[in-house]
Design an enzyme around this catalytic site. Structure first.
Site, PDB file in Angstrom:
ATOM      1  N   HIS A   1      -9.513   1.178   4.862  1.00  0.00           N
ATOM      2  CA  HIS A   1      -8.252   1.403   5.577  1.00  0.00           C
ATOM      3  C   HIS A   1      -8.512   2.406   6.703  1.00  0.00           C
ATOM      4  CE1 HIS A   1      -4.185   2.626   6.508  1.00  0.00           C
ATOM      5  NE2 HIS A   1      -3.769   1.529   5.887  1.00  0.00           N
TER       6      HIS A   1
ATOM      7  N   ASN B   1       0.867  -1.183   0.000  1.00  0.00           N
ATOM      8  CA  ASN B   1       0.000   0.000   0.000  1.00  0.00           C
ATOM      9  C   ASN B   1       0.905   1.234   0.000  1.00  0.00           C
ATOM     10  OD1 ASN B   1      -1.781   2.065   0.538  1.00  0.00           O
ATOM     11  ND2 ASN B   1      -2.307   1.368   2.606  1.00  0.00           N
TER      12      ASN B   1
ATOM     13  N   GLU C   1      -5.508  -4.876  10.529  1.00  0.00           N
ATOM     14  CA  GLU C   1      -4.505  -3.835  10.730  1.00  0.00           C
ATOM     15  C   GLU C   1      -4.815  -3.064  12.017  1.00  0.00           C
ATOM     16  OE1 GLU C   1      -2.435  -2.751   6.798  1.00  0.00           O
ATOM     17  OE2 GLU C   1      -4.098  -1.381   7.105  1.00  0.00           O
TER      18      GLU C   1
HETATM   19  P1  PGA Z   1       2.806   0.316   7.628  1.00  0.00           P
HETATM   20  O1  PGA Z   1       1.341   0.545   7.017  1.00  0.00           O
HETATM   21  O2  PGA Z   1       3.340  -0.977   7.064  1.00  0.00           O
HETATM   22  O3  PGA Z   1       3.608   1.504   7.155  1.00  0.00           O
HETATM   23  O4  PGA Z   1       2.668   0.260   9.106  1.00  0.00           O
HETATM   24  C1  PGA Z   1       0.478  -0.533   6.810  1.00  0.00           C
HETATM   25  C2  PGA Z   1      -0.820  -0.043   6.237  1.00  0.00           C
HETATM   26  O5  PGA Z   1      -1.281   1.044   6.632  1.00  0.00           O
HETATM   27  O6  PGA Z   1      -1.435  -0.707   5.382  1.00  0.00           O
END
Ligand code: PGA
Length: 252
Positions: free
Chosen positions: A99, A12, A169
């Protein structure tokens, strides 16, 4: 429950990347074509401005593309928005919906995330539906119930199973360098699979459940080795081919 879906590693890029960054896409494609991700499927979700150019680079390679959000409608007077049909037309086969940066930064509710996922299915995209608790919710012992209600509210009832991916997440782990313990990840992923199994009449073994939040080359093996983790949704570490492939390389 036994399950064996093909692992998925998705990057992402968020609001990062200009045309110069397409070199990373080329490197990722070359590495994946050379077997650098083993059996895993690799998806890059660049900003929408780069999708068409990235699609040209990925054509003929195993790497696929995704968007980071889609509107619920196929077209209309929605200045600044982008539809699932447009993402598909630009070369995407996936889209991230729900998200936490959209849920919090753009006030997206479970109901709107559910409609976005339904829009993704309508357009022929696979939806990566994100769920996850805040730090306060975890500390209060509410992590499972929060994620349970996000699943109940954000996953459309009518769907084809191949078109759904769930990403767990935890909000407090995104971009912070913090990650839950392997035991906490295992507990949550088992819980999510159980809930999806109830919602989708016993089909959850076909669904990939990704972990996301500070996945880095240094912790990828541990995180992705946890039971019921079928891959990763990677933010910061997906911006360079080197780090992203070190993560996807866990499946080599
Ligand atoms: P990060 O983000 O790997 O930078 O913690 C993950 C995401 O928000 O999908």
């Amino acid at each position: 429950m036994t399950h064996n879906p093909r692992p998925l590693v998705a990057g992402n890029w968020k609001m990062h990347g200009v045309r110069e960054s397409l070199g990373e896409v080329s490197e990722i494609c070359a590495a994946v074509a050379g077997g650098g991700a083993g059996e895993a499927e690799v998806v890059i979700c660049p900003p929408a401005t780069l999708l068409m150019a990235a699609a040209q680079i990925c054509a003929g390679t195993p790497v696929t593309l995704g968007g980071q959000y889609c509107h619920t409608q196929p077209s209309g007077p929605f200045t600044g928005d982008i539809s699932a049909e447009m993402l598909k037309d630009a070369g995407a086969s996936y889209v991230i919906v729900g998200h936490s940066e959209r849920r919090f930064g753009h006030n997206e509710s479970n109901a709107s995330v559910r409609e976005e996922a339904a829009a993704a299915f309508r357009a022929g995209l696979t939806a990566i539906v994100c769920v996850g608790e805040t730090r306060a919710e975890r500390e209060a012992g509410h992590a499972l119930s929060v994620v349970g209600s996000q699943l109940a509210g954000s996953v459309p009832k009518a769907l084809s199973l191949e078109s759904l991916v769930i990403a767990y997440e935890p909000v407090w782990a995104i971009g912070t360098g913090l990650t839950p313990t392997p035991q906490d990840i295992a507990e949550m992923h088992r819980f999510i699979r159980g809930r999806i199994n109830e919602q989708l009449l016993g089909q959850a073994d076909k669904i990939r459940i990704l972990y996301g939040g500070s996945v880095k080359p240094g912790n990828a093996e541990e995180v992705m080795g946890v039971e019921d983790v079928d891959g990763a949704l990677v933010g910061g570490a997906s911006l360079t081919a080197k780090d992203f492939m070190a993560i996807a390389g866990v499946y080599r």
